[in-house]
Design an enzyme around this catalytic site. Structure first.
Site, PDB file in Angstrom:
ATOM      1  CG  HIS A  19      -1.803  -0.928   1.371  1.00 48.36           C
ATOM      2  ND1 HIS A  19      -2.032  -1.702   2.536  1.00 48.36           N
ATOM      3  CD2 HIS A  19      -2.980  -1.501   0.577  1.00 48.36           C
ATOM      4  CE1 HIS A  19      -2.998  -2.913   2.311  1.00 48.36           C
ATOM      5  NE2 HIS A  19      -3.392  -2.429   1.261  1.00 48.36           N
ATOM      6  CE  LYS A  43     -10.793  -7.583   0.384  1.00 45.61           C
ATOM      7  NZ  LYS A  43      -9.592  -6.666   0.382  1.00 45.61           N
ATOM      8  NE  ARG A  92      -2.897  -6.805  -4.807  1.00 43.84           N
ATOM      9  CZ  ARG A  92      -3.722  -7.310  -3.528  1.00 43.84           C
ATOM     10  NH1 ARG A  92      -2.899  -7.423  -2.549  1.00 43.84           N
ATOM     11  NH2 ARG A  92      -4.834  -7.163  -3.753  1.00 43.84           N
ATOM     12  CB  SER A 130      -3.915  -6.988   4.186  1.00 41.57           C
ATOM     13  OG  SER A 130      -3.568  -5.600   3.919  1.00 41.57           O
TER      14      SER A 130
END
Ligand code: ADP
Length: 162
Positions: A19, A43, A92, A130
């Site tokens: 990040h 999430k 990504r 994460s």
């Protein structure tokens, strides 16, 4: 001259060097970036909103032009409220693409005047998430150079309490 501003929204549960790499790259394009920490996420989060915000604040305290805020509701509404027209997101891998593509086009449908732009992190962070770092630390790993020391400490504390 008008400041170029962008919003970088996400869950940041917790913030990683991936990040932060993106925020730093974003600062080459924008004068101000608001890291917008989502109150609610699809999430389940390990950290509370307060914890997530405070970790991002600590991680970005030396970066000029970065503000950290939280938002509830639609990111496009938050952007409008701030008078910002750019949403910054990270890509990504190809696996990010489908979700990001859907979200960018949905946001466009919601607010045509707001553009989403994507940046790619340094390849060293291209497989970092994460979720992955939470799993690794939960199983006893160190930070692997993927998160700042204060985040590692917070993660370890969380897992010790369980
Ligand atoms: P969200 O729940 O909105 O996906 P995340 O905190 O997981 O929130 O991610 C926020 C943004 O940061 C997303 O655009 C995501 O693709 C990007 N991101 C996450 N990890 C990385 C990383 N390692 N490198 C670059 N961008 C990343």
């Amino acid at each position: 001259m008008l400041k170029k501003r962008a919003i970088y929204p996400g869950t940041f549960d917790p913030v990683t060097y991936g990040h932060l790499d993106l925020v730093k790259r974003g600062l080459h394009l924008f004068d101000e970036i608001i890291v917008a920490v989502a109150v609610l996420s699809s999430k389940d989060t390990l950290f509370t909103l307060k914890e997530r915000v405070s970790m991002v604040k600590e991680a970005t305290k030396d970066l000029q032009g970065v503000k950290v805020e939280s938002f509830g509701g639609l990111v496009v509404d938050f952007a409008k409220q701030k008078n910002i027209r750019i949403i910054l997101r990270g890509l990504r891998m190809i696996s990010d693409f489908e979700y990001e593509f859907q979200m960018a086009l949905t946001n466009r449908r919601l607010a045509d005047s707001i553009e989403t732009i994507f940046m790619m992190p340094n390849e060293r962070y291209s497989y970092l998430s994460s979720r992955l770092i939470k799993e690794a630390v939960a199983l006893g790993s160190g930070a692997l150079g993927f998160i700042p020391a204060h985040v590692e400490k917070a993660l370890k504390k969380k897992f010790k309490r369980r």
